[in-house]
Design an enzyme around this catalytic site. Structure first.
Site, PDB file in Angstrom:
ATOM      1  N   SER A 139       0.836  -1.191   0.000  1.00 54.62           N
ATOM      2  CA  SER A 139       0.000   0.000   0.000  1.00 54.62           C
ATOM      3  C   SER A 139       0.879   1.251   0.000  1.00 54.62           C
ATOM      4  O   SER A 139       1.752   1.392  -0.854  1.00 54.62           O
ATOM      5  CB  SER A 139      -0.955  -0.045   1.198  1.00 54.62           C
ATOM      6  OG  SER A 139      -1.894   0.998   1.160  1.00 54.62           O
ATOM      7  N   ASP A 163       0.489  -4.135  -4.174  1.00 53.56           N
ATOM      8  CA  ASP A 163      -0.575  -3.150  -4.359  1.00 53.56           C
ATOM      9  C   ASP A 163      -0.114  -1.756  -3.917  1.00 53.56           C
ATOM     10  O   ASP A 163      -0.738  -1.119  -3.047  1.00 53.56           O
ATOM     11  CB  ASP A 163      -1.831  -3.564  -3.585  1.00 53.56           C
ATOM     12  CG  ASP A 163      -3.082  -3.545  -4.470  1.00 53.56           C
ATOM     13  OD1 ASP A 163      -2.978  -3.913  -5.653  1.00 53.56           O
ATOM     14  OD2 ASP A 163      -4.161  -3.157  -3.986  1.00 53.56           O
ATOM     15  N   HIS A 365      -7.078  -5.068  -1.858  1.00 48.21           N
ATOM     16  CA  HIS A 365      -5.921  -4.299  -1.400  1.00 48.21           C
ATOM     17  C   HIS A 365      -5.278  -4.905  -0.149  1.00 48.21           C
ATOM     18  O   HIS A 365      -4.073  -4.745   0.073  1.00 48.21           O
ATOM     19  CB  HIS A 365      -6.368  -2.860  -1.116  1.00 48.21           C
ATOM     20  CG  HIS A 365      -5.255  -1.914  -0.858  1.00 48.21           C
ATOM     21  ND1 HIS A 365      -4.267  -1.644  -1.789  1.00 48.21           N
ATOM     22  CD2 HIS A 365      -4.952  -1.155   0.237  1.00 48.21           C
ATOM     23  CE1 HIS A 365      -3.413  -0.764  -1.283  1.00 48.21           C
ATOM     24  NE2 HIS A 365      -3.803  -0.458  -0.060  1.00 48.21           N
TER      25      HIS A 365
END
Length: 433
Positions: A139, A163, A365
């Site tokens: 992230s 991600d 995610h």
């Protein structure tokens, strides 16, 4: 459990000086502390000289301990490489670092600070971090580890980006001011509960589909017992929930206060418009990273765009692991992969086999906490490939260095730089400028 496979050592190290935004701390001279966990595998035999040192970065508000099952799985599946150690640090305003710094933190946050903090950490513990170094980021941690690679291009042998928040546009679910959106949810969410069990129940939507090991760590590290500076009066909180009769239940709040989670997601730009003239004027002392084309909007986040624009220069090889059901802009991620490492100073990119994208269908995610084995699989395959390359390069470099003098320049210098004509300057020499 990580403690069965790793020796876990905790450290507190100073954060970098000076912070990116002056409003990140109460005063600009405040010294922040970074809470670090070092995971050292419990090897039965000697550790190979080429064992990997991993440097990892977590997602917004996600405790670093949530990734421990990922490290367990990675250790179990090592083949063609070994792990020397894994180092993970909480961002200065989050989790255990945030608790250490809560009397020094203020209401601003830059993603550019943590790359510098990690670089400081690496130099502090350099004797325990032999090459090769591999960066892992999930992230906004993917953005952070990429910026650390920009800061020191030859630091990492390769990157594993899970991600990553590296894109030009906001995610399709929106970072606007109107609900629904993650920032609306963050600001208006409940952040105190009568017990840890009640907190887990209230957040069951977030942890739906998670690996039980991650759920256990969520319960332990995502929440914090009261009292805290935000909620100093435990009895008042109990009365709010009519829980005063239950003397065994301890109210909890978020380990990362929702305000710090929010300002890590988005940044305010409330004062760009001059109240007298109505003109937009970027306050350079605090908002120099604001794009003039969008300077009228009240909220922004500069790092995803600035990081995307530099992808061509990324030096280490890079594996992008993208969730097929991610909320990020997948088309922009594809474009980022295409240009990653392809420019001056870069790795060579996709065309030279230095960059690869893997899409995991059906995963979102938060996939490092959902299908751990599915995420680890492509990481292992990539590390096998990159470690073969690393060993070959080390052998070639060692051969090239054999017999070289470290005291004088090689003969090619004298072939390229012609001698000065005689009779120039005093004593036949041309004076240096």
């Amino acid at each position: 459990m990580s403690s069965e496979k790793f020796t876990v050592t905790e450290h507190l190290v100073p954060g970098s000086y000076i912070r990116e935004y002056p409003g990140s701390t109460v005063t600009q001279e405040d010294v922040l502390k970074i809470h670090v966990k070092q995971y050292t595998p419990k090897h039965e035999g000697p550790v190979p000289a080429d064992a990997i040192t991993f440097i990892a970065a977590h997602g917004v508000g996600l405790p670093k301990e949530l990734y421990e099952p990922l490290w367990d799985e990675l250790l179990e599946r090592t083949n063609g490489f070994h792990i020397h150690g894994i180092w993970v640090a909480d961002v200065a305003s989050m989790n255990q670092s945030g608790i250490q710094n809560e009397d020094k933190l203020s209401m601003d946050c830059s993603w550019m600070d943590h790359p510098r903090d990690l670089f400081l950490m690496i130099n502090h513990f350099r004797e325990q971090m032999p090459r090769p170094l591999v960066g892992v980021g999930h992230s906004f941690g993917g953005n952070i580890i990429t910026n650390l690679a920009y800061l020191h291009p030859r630091l990492f042998t390769t990157l594993l980006l899970i991600d990553p928040l590296i894109q030009l546009s906001p995610p399709s679910m929106g970072f606007g001011t109107d609900p629904p959106g993650p920032i609306n949810y963050t600001l208006w969410r409940n952040d105190v509960w009568p017990s840890r069990e009640a907190a887990i129940r209230a957040n069951r939507g977030l942890i739906h589909g998670w690996d039980p090991r991650c759920v256990d760590r969520m319960a332990k590290y995502f929440f914090r017992d009261l009292p805290t500076p935000l909620y100093p009066d435990v009895e008042a909180v109990k009365a709010r929930f009519d829980a005063a009769a239950d003397t065994t239940a301890t109210p909890v709040t978020l380990a990362t206060p929702k305000y710090h989670e929010l300002i890590a997601q988005i940044r305010q730009n409330f004062n760009a418009r001059d109240p007298t003239t109505g003109r937009i004027e970027i306050p350079r002392a605090t908002h120099a990273d604001m794009d003039p084309l969008v300077a009228s909007i009240p909220l922004y986040r500069p790092e995803p765009r600035s990081t995307f624009r530099r992808l061509g220069t990324l030096r280490p090889s890079c594996l992008w692991i993208v969730g097929g059901a991610t909320f990020l802009n997948v088309d922009e991620i594809h474009e980022g992969v295409k240009i990653c490492g392809s420019g001056i100073g870069g790795s060579g990119g996709v065309s030279e086999g230095r960059v690869k994208e893997v899409i995991l269908p059906g995963l979102g995610h938060l996939m490092p906490f959902q299908e751990i084995g599915t995420v680890v699989g492509p990481c292992v395959a990539w590390l096998q490939q990159e470690m073969d390359r690393f060993r070959q390069m080390e052998r070639e470099w060692g051969e090239e260095r054999k017999g070289k003098s470290h005291l004088v320049l090689e003969k090619n210098w004298y072939k390229v730089l012609k001698p000065m004509p005689s009779g120039r300057g005093k004593g036949g020499r041309k004076e240096k400028l």
